[in-house]
Scaffold this active site. Structure first.
Site: not given
Ligand code: CAA
Length: 250
Positions: A63, A111, A108, A131
Site C-alpha cells: 500500500a 496480500e 499489500g 507492516e
Molecule cells: N509506498 C509508497 N512509496 C513506495 C513504496 C510504498 N509502499 N515502496 C516504494 N516506494 C517508493 C519509494 O518511496 C521511492 O520513491 P522516491 O524515489 O520518490 O523516494 C521509490 O518507490 C523507489 O523505492 P526505493 O528508492 O525505496 O527503492 P529501493 O530499491 O531502495 O527499496 C524497497 C525497495 C525495499 C521495496 C523499499 O522501497 C521499501 O521498503 N518499500 C516499502 C515496502 C513496504 O513497507 N510495504 C508495505 C506497505 S504497508 C501495507 O502494505 C499495509 C497493508 O497491509 C495494506
C-alpha cells in the site's frame, strides 16, 4: 490508467503499472484494480486471471505508505476495506487467479498475491509483511491468509518480525508454488491449461477449497484502529523521511 488488462485467448492478464513507486497502490490505482477485477469476475469469456506488476523490479511494493501517513482511523478502515475488496475478488471470483510475482511483493502486494489461488515467483522476488516496522499490521487479509497458506508458525514469524523472504525461502515455506523465469510466461502457461478445464468444476473446487476464510472483518477493524496510535504516525512518517522509526509505545 495504471491498471492494464490484456487478453491472451481466454486468459486475462492484469498489470499494475505505477513503476515510479514500485507499483505501490494509491487510492486511484487500487480503485482501478478493484473495478477491473469486478469486471473480470463477471466476464465469462475470461476463464483465468493472471495478476502481475509492470517492469522488472516489483509486483507490488505494498500500500502507498506516503498516502497512509495522513490517514486517521476511519479513513484507514475505508482504505483497508478497499484492499480487502480487491483481495476478496481474487480469492472468490469463480475462476482461477494466479499471481506472477516479478519482484517485490511486500505488505499489500504480498496480500494481493495471497488472495490469488496460485503464486509463481521470479528468482529475484522478495515477499513479506513488513507492516510491523511501520507501526501497523497487515490490513488486506495477510494475518488470515498467510497463516492459511504457510501455517500459523511461519505467519507469526514473518508478521511479527517483518522479515522479507527471497524466492527460494518463499518456495520452501509454501508461500509460492514454484520459481520460474520469466515468471509471466510460466503463469500464462498454467493459466492457459486451466482455461481449458471445466469452468463449473473449477468454480466448485475453488469454492470448496475456500471454506472457512478466517477473521477477515476483525483484521480490517484492527488495522484501522492502529492509525490512532502515535507509533503508526511515527512509523509511516519515518519511511518517507528515509530514517529508522522511534517507537514510543503509544
Ligand atoms: N509506498 C509508497 N512509496 C513506495 C513504496 C510504498 N509502499 N515502496 C516504494 N516506494 C517508493 C519509494 O518511496 C521511492 O520513491 P522516491 O524515489 O520518490 O523516494 C521509490 O518507490 C523507489 O523505492 P526505493 O528508492 O525505496 O527503492 P529501493 O530499491 O531502495 O527499496 C524497497 C525497495 C525495499 C521495496 C523499499 O522501497 C521499501 O521498503 N518499500 C516499502 C515496502 C513496504 O513497507 N510495504 C508495505 C506497505 S504497508 C501495507 O502494505 C499495509 C497493508 O497491509 C495494506
Amino acid at each position: 490508467m495504471s491498471v492494464l488488462v490484456d487478453r491472451h485467448d481466454a486468459v486475462a492478464v492484469v498489470t499494475i503499472d505505477r513503476q515510479e513507486a514500485l507499483n505501490a497502490l494509491n487510492v486511484e490505482t487500487l480503485t482501478e484494480l478493484r473495478d477491473r477485477l469486478h469486471e473480470l469476475a463477471d466476464d465469462e469469456s475470461a476463464r483465468a486471471v493472471v495478476l502481475t506488476g509492470a517492469g522488472e523490479r516489483a509486483f507490488v511494493a505494498g500500500a502507498d505508505i506516503k498516502y497512509m501517513a495522513g490517514l486517521g482511523p476511519d479513513e484507514a478502515k475505508e482504505w483497508g476495506g478497499l484492499g480487502h475488496e480487491a483481495a476478496r475478488l481474487l480469492e472468490e471470483m469463480p475462476k482461477p487467479t494466479i499471481a506472477a510475482i516479478n519482484g517485490f511483493a511486500l505488505g499489500g502486494g504480498c496480500e494481493l498475491a495471497l488472495g490469488c489461488d496460485l503464486r509463481y515467483a521470479s528468482s529475484n522476488a522478495r515477499l513479506g509483511q513488513p507492516e510491523i516496522d511501520l507501526g501497523i499490521v497487515p490490513g488486506w487479509g495477510g494475518t488470515q491468509r498467510l497463516a492459511r497458506v504457510c501455517g500459523l508458525g511461519v505467519a507469526k514469524e514473518l508478521i511479527l518480525t517483518g522479515r522479507p523472504v527471497d524466492a527460494e525461502e518463499a518456495l520452501r515455506i509454501g508461500l509460492v508454488n514454484a520459481i520460474a523465469d520469466p515468471v509471466l510466461e510460466h503463469a500464462l502457461g498454467v493459466a492457459g491449461k486451466l482455461a481449458g478445464k471445466s469452468p463449473g468444476a473449477l468454480r466448485v473446487a475453488k469454492g470448496l477449497l475456500n471454506l472457512s476464510p478466517g477473521a477477515l472483518e476483525l483484521e480490517a477493524e484492527e488495522f484501522g484502529d492502529l492509525f490512532a496510535s502515535e507509533d503508526a504516525k511515527e512509523g509511516l512518517a519515518a519511511f518517507a523521511e528515509k530514517r529508522p522509526p522511534r517507537f514510543l509505545g503509544r
